[in-house]
Design an enzyme around this catalytic site. Structure first.
Site, PDB file in Angstrom:
ATOM      1  N   PHE A 244       0.859  -1.192   0.000  1.00  0.00           N
ATOM      2  CA  PHE A 244       0.000   0.000   0.000  1.00  0.00           C
ATOM      3  C   PHE A 244       0.886   1.230   0.000  1.00  0.00           C
ATOM      4  CE2 PHE A 244      -2.283   3.421   2.260  1.00  0.00           C
ATOM      5  CZ  PHE A 244      -3.354   3.558   1.388  1.00  0.00           C
TER       6      PHE A 244
ATOM      7  N   ASP B 197       9.260   2.335   1.119  1.00  0.00           N
ATOM      8  CA  ASP B 197       8.121   3.020   1.716  1.00  0.00           C
ATOM      9  C   ASP B 197       8.111   2.660   3.194  1.00  0.00           C
ATOM     10  OD1 ASP B 197       5.738   3.924   2.691  1.00  0.00           O
ATOM     11  OD2 ASP B 197       4.513   3.170   1.022  1.00  0.00           O
TER      12      ASP B 197
ATOM     13  N   LYS C  28       3.358   9.251   8.759  1.00  0.00           N
ATOM     14  CA  LYS C  28       2.754   8.697   9.987  1.00  0.00           C
ATOM     15  C   LYS C  28       3.462   9.151  11.275  1.00  0.00           C
ATOM     16  CE  LYS C  28      -0.269   5.256   8.130  1.00  0.00           C
ATOM     17  NZ  LYS C  28      -0.062   4.795   6.755  1.00  0.00           N
TER      18      LYS C  28
END
Ligand SMILES: *Cc1c(COP(=O)(O)O)cnc(C)c1O
Length: 404
Positions: A131, A217, A247
């Site tokens: 993702f 990522d 995040k």
């Protein structure tokens, strides 16, 4: 369809009304305590309302919020220095989200080849189960076709492979049109799947051999989540050329970064990329405080210890409740539990015990508590998780009774 409120209905939020948070705990209007193993999706790494972050935010809020990147922002230089000193990177570009960090990573990679006289190199190889965010680049790079549904054709320049198909990867990475490989060292949304060291090293070796850039990522698995500041740092020699962060970078304040080596970033010059909000003084003040707290070796050691305790507890539950729990996986405090019963129902059942869990691919529930979770709090997670296992087993028995 009746409109119940005017927020675009792309989310399905849990109904309880939370008022405030402290560490791993959330409190609702009735002051009931909720044990938060979601942490804003691996974002509130220092827990809710960490005093140092509150101080950094409020102090900066009284000084200067935003000036745009037309003016120098000293906090950006300070945070970029911290991030590059702690990693393979020479440069940092600041964003407001993970998706924007991914966008920057892919732009840096394509432009690298363009300025080296190979503009035909545009293809980005991604993997099943990954993702990479919700922008057009992100959904095209991600390993789930559901994200693309209804949003037009797959863009040219994106390839999807299985991590296990070594032959297909070896062939694709060697093609003259390949620009970059993008991978999460620990898949988050895909269900807390940690790549093996040899997988990370194989990607590194083959990308380097073919002049292809490697993008990690680490939006979810970075910033201490696995017990190292960056997840790839568990594996000597696995460093990427470019890395996306977000995040936990701001401990709950929206901020992201794209890190790159000087070589990978050689195409990026004045005017080739930018952002209005990215790296504003408010974000930089909070992110610097978050970095200083997260990067402490004692906290990383604590993550390892709490991870071991949590996994041991979950392993015990797996043995006691084999009809519910199939497997435990992940790395550090990015833990996945693959269930034999539907994960969405389990998450709802856990709320009856005021335990908040995240979902994940492969019928997983994810536990992503704040990194500052204590041993006693881990034990409480296990108690509430076990109570949830019993509820689910009970519900299964009731259903069997009704069906019989
Ligand atoms: C959450 C996430 C993103 C997207 O981040 P946003 O801030 O939601 O745009 C990208 N990659 C990974 C691995 C993520 O977990």
């Amino acid at each position: 369809m009746p409109v119940t409120n005017s927020v675009l209905p792309v989310y399905n939020p849990a109904p309880m009304k939370l008022e405030r948070g402290r560490g791993v705990w959330l409190f609702d209007e009735q002051e009931a305590d909720w044990l938060d193993c979601v942490a804003g999706i691996a974002t509130n790494a220092l827990g809710h309302c960490h005093p140092r972050l509150v101080a950094a935010l409020t102090e900066q809020a009284g000084k200067l919020w935003h000036v745009s990147n037309a003016l120098a922002i000293p906090g950006q230089v300070a945070l970029a220095d911290k991030l590059t000193a702690a990693s393979f990177a020479d440069y940092a570009f600041f964003t407001n989200s993970g998706a924007e960090s991914i966008e920057a990573a892919i732009k840096i990679a394509r432009r690298y080849h363009a300025v080296r006289g190979e503009p035909q190199r545009i293809d980005v190889i991604g993997f099943a189960g990954s993702f990479h965010g919700r922008t057009y680049a992100g959904i095209n790079a991600s390993g789930s076709t559901a994200l693309l549904d209804g949003f037009g054709p797959r863009l040219p320049g994106y390839l999807q492979l299985s991590l296990d198909d070594h032959a297909a990867f070896a062939e694709a990475v060697a093609r003259p049109g390949t620009a970059a490989v993008i991978v999460e060292p620990v898949q988050g949304e895909g269900g807390a799947r940690a790549l093996l060291p040899e997988e990370l090293l194989r990607l590194r070796e083959l990308t380097r051999r073919h002049g292809v850039l490697l993008i990690h990522d680490e939006v979810q698995c970075g910033m201490g989540r696995t017990g190292r500041l960056f997840a790839h740092q568990w594996v000597e020699g696995a460093e990427p050329d470019i890395m996306a962060l977000a995040k936990a970078l701001g401990g709950g304040f929206p901020v992201g970064a794209c890190l790159a080596s000087a070589e990978a970033a050689r195409g990026m010059v004045f005017g080739s990329h930018g952002s209005t909000f990215g790296g504003n003084p408010l974000a930089m003040a909070v992110a610097q405080a978050a970095f200083d707290e997260i990067a402490q070796p004692q906290l990383m050691a604590h993550v390892e210890a709490m991870s071991a305790r949590l996994r041991e507890g979950l392993e015990g539950l797996r043995q006691r409740h084999p009809g519910v729990i199939e497997a435990i996986r992940g790395k550090g405090l990015l833990v996945g539990v693959r269930l034999a019963t539907p994960n969405k129902e389990f998450i709802v059942a856990a709320r009856e015990h005021r335990l908040l869990l995240a979902g994940g691919g492969d019928n997983c529930v994810r536990l992503l508590p704040a990194l500052v979770i204590t041993a006693e709090e881990v034990d409480e997670v296990i108690r509430r998780f076990e109570a949830t296992c019993r509820s689910v087993e009970g519900a299964g028995a009731d259903a069997a009774l009704v069906a019989g």
